[in-house]
Design a protein around this motif. Structure first.
Motif, PDB file in Angstrom:
ATOM      1  N   ASN A   1       0.810  -1.219   0.000  1.00 49.12           N
ATOM      2  CA  ASN A   1       0.000   0.000   0.000  1.00 49.12           C
ATOM      3  C   ASN A   1       0.843   1.269   0.000  1.00 49.12           C
ATOM      4  OD1 ASN A   1      -2.515  -1.422   0.122  1.00 49.12           O
ATOM      5  ND2 ASN A   1      -2.113  -1.838   2.284  1.00 49.12           N
ATOM      6  N   GLN A   2       2.138   1.110  -0.200  1.00 55.26           N
ATOM      7  CA  GLN A   2       3.070   2.232  -0.182  1.00 55.26           C
ATOM      8  C   GLN A   2       3.256   2.772  -1.598  1.00 55.26           C
ATOM      9  OE1 GLN A   2       6.494   1.349   2.283  1.00 55.26           O
ATOM     10  NE2 GLN A   2       7.848   2.565   0.985  1.00 55.26           N
ATOM     11  N   ASP A   3       3.462   4.103  -1.709  1.00 50.83           N
ATOM     12  CA  ASP A   3       3.767   4.706  -3.010  1.00 50.83           C
ATOM     13  C   ASP A   3       5.046   4.067  -3.548  1.00 50.83           C
ATOM     14  OD1 ASP A   3       4.639   6.334  -5.154  1.00 50.83           O
ATOM     15  OD2 ASP A   3       3.747   8.124  -4.270  1.00 50.83           O
ATOM     16  N   ALA A   4       4.989   3.553  -4.762  1.00 46.46           N
ATOM     17  CA  ALA A   4       6.134   2.842  -5.339  1.00 46.46           C
ATOM     18  C   ALA A   4       7.370   3.727  -5.436  1.00 46.46           C
ATOM     19  CB  ALA A   4       5.765   2.302  -6.717  1.00 46.46           C
ATOM     20  N   ALA A   5       7.173   5.039  -5.555  1.00 44.13           N
ATOM     21  CA  ALA A   5       8.312   5.954  -5.692  1.00 44.13           C
ATOM     22  C   ALA A   5       9.144   6.021  -4.422  1.00 44.13           C
ATOM     23  CB  ALA A   5       7.821   7.345  -6.064  1.00 44.13           C
ATOM     24  N   THR A   6       8.603   5.602  -3.287  1.00 45.20           N
ATOM     25  CA  THR A   6       9.329   5.677  -2.018  1.00 45.20           C
ATOM     26  C   THR A   6      10.163   4.423  -1.748  1.00 45.20           C
ATOM     27  OG1 THR A   6       7.494   4.750  -0.727  1.00 45.20           O
ATOM     28  CG2 THR A   6       7.515   7.140  -1.048  1.00 45.20           C
ATOM     29  N   LEU A   7      10.111   3.434  -2.641  1.00 45.77           N
ATOM     30  CA  LEU A   7      10.917   2.227  -2.479  1.00 45.77           C
ATOM     31  C   LEU A   7      12.385   2.508  -2.792  1.00 45.77           C
ATOM     32  CD1 LEU A   7       8.679  -0.440  -4.304  1.00 45.77           C
ATOM     33  CD2 LEU A   7       8.688   0.129  -1.874  1.00 45.77           C
ATOM     34  N   SER A   8      13.267   1.697  -2.242  1.00 41.96           N
ATOM     35  CA  SER A   8      14.688   1.791  -2.590  1.00 41.96           C
ATOM     36  C   SER A   8      14.888   1.300  -4.021  1.00 41.96           C
ATOM     37  CB  SER A   8      15.520   0.937  -1.637  1.00 41.96           C
ATOM     38  OG  SER A   8      15.306  -0.448  -1.903  1.00 41.96           O
ATOM     39  N   GLY A   9      16.093   1.515  -4.559  1.00 40.31           N
ATOM     40  CA  GLY A   9      16.379   1.075  -5.923  1.00 40.31           C
ATOM     41  C   GLY A   9      16.196  -0.420  -6.092  1.00 40.31           C
ATOM     42  N   GLY A  10      16.699  -1.196  -5.132  1.00 41.77           N
ATOM     43  CA  GLY A  10      16.550  -2.647  -5.212  1.00 41.77           C
ATOM     44  C   GLY A  10      15.110  -3.088  -5.132  1.00 41.77           C
ATOM     45  N   GLU A  11      14.352  -2.431  -4.282  1.00 46.38           N
ATOM     46  CA  GLU A  11      12.925  -2.758  -4.146  1.00 46.38           C
ATOM     47  C   GLU A  11      12.159  -2.382  -5.408  1.00 46.38           C
ATOM     48  OE1 GLU A  11      12.965  -2.075   0.714  1.00 46.38           O
ATOM     49  OE2 GLU A  11      12.167  -0.524  -0.625  1.00 46.38           O
ATOM     50  N   GLN A  12      12.537  -1.259  -6.030  1.00 43.06           N
ATOM     51  CA  GLN A  12      11.885  -0.874  -7.281  1.00 43.06           C
ATOM     52  C   GLN A  12      12.198  -1.876  -8.389  1.00 43.06           C
ATOM     53  OE1 GLN A  12      12.511   3.178  -8.497  1.00 43.06           O
ATOM     54  NE2 GLN A  12      11.752   4.044  -6.583  1.00 43.06           N
TER      55      GLN A  12
END
Length: 233
Positions: free
Chosen positions: A128-139
């Motif tokens: 449920n988190q904004d995808a833009a707030t993920l780290s590079g690896g998570e993205q």
């Protein structure tokens, strides 16, 4: 599964790809390696229908696709994880995964979400988190999960390790191998030649838009020419 024959691609007067031919057989990991500007991303974009070839042909499961629009190529079972990930900011992790399944309908999607969350547990935690707030690896994991939601037969990966910390790079390459073991064929483009060739069944070396070497992953890893040019040896 995929056959590229005498493929040439131009950007205006500049020829980026010069009569390239290669194939990907079902169940393989095939890697294209080469320096920046060698034509690797152009080849993937052309296979995906985002670029049009100047000449040559691309065949997927015995059907020509070099004049087919991208959405029909995805529907046929070929999906690309682009360089730079290109996740949809402003949308949640869950919504990004939904975008990957936009051509599909039915109850099976629930099982596919479960499959992605099992493979990438961090995405379930952050769904449920904004995808833009993920780290590079998570993205990168999200971009791969989004592509898997289309149920690809052939997955095109463009520089999956770019910009990632070493611990994430190792994890991403482990996941690539798991995806292959579960039945998805993979065409991998990667600047980290050692990592790419270490998991590849076969590989091709690109220089200035042309294939200059090919062989098994192991053969290319042990090639003196490849060692000098790409492996620091």
């Amino acid at each position: 599964m995929l056959t590229v024959e005498n493929l040439s691609v131009h950007y205006g007067m500049i020829q980026a790809v010069k009569e390239v031919s290669f194939e990907v057989k079902q169940g393989e990991i095939v890697s294209l390696i080469g320096a920046n500007g060698a034509g690797k991303t152009t080849i993937l974009r052309t296979i995906s229908g985002l670029n049009r070839p100047s000449s040559g042909s691309i065949t997927f499961e015995n059907q020509p696709i070099h004049k087919v629009v991208p959405q029909k190529i995805v529907a046929a079972g070929l999906c690309q994880v682009p360089e730079g990930r290109h996740i949809f900011s402003g949308l949640t992790v869950q919504e990004n995964l939904e975008m990957g399944a936009f051509l599909r309908k039915g109850n099976e999607l629930k099982e596919d979400y479960q499959m992605v969350f099992e493979r990438f547990p961090i995405l379930k935690e952050r769904k449920n988190q904004d995808a833009a707030t993920l780290s590079g690896g998570e993205q990168q994991m999200l971009a791969m999960g989004r592509a898997l939601m289309s149920k690809p037969k052939l997955l095109l990966l463009d520089e999956p390790s770019m910009g990632l910390a070493p611990i994430f790079i190792k994890e991403i390459f482990n996941i690539i191998q798991e995806i292959q073991k579960q039945g998805t064929t993979i065409l991998l483009i990667e600047q980290n030649a050692k990592m790419a060739l270490s998991i590849a069944d076969r590989g091709y070396v690109l220089e200035t838009g042309q294939i200059v070497l090919s062989g098994s992953g192991e053969e290319l890893l042990n090639s003196e020419e490849v060692k000098k040019a790409y492996l620091g040896g």
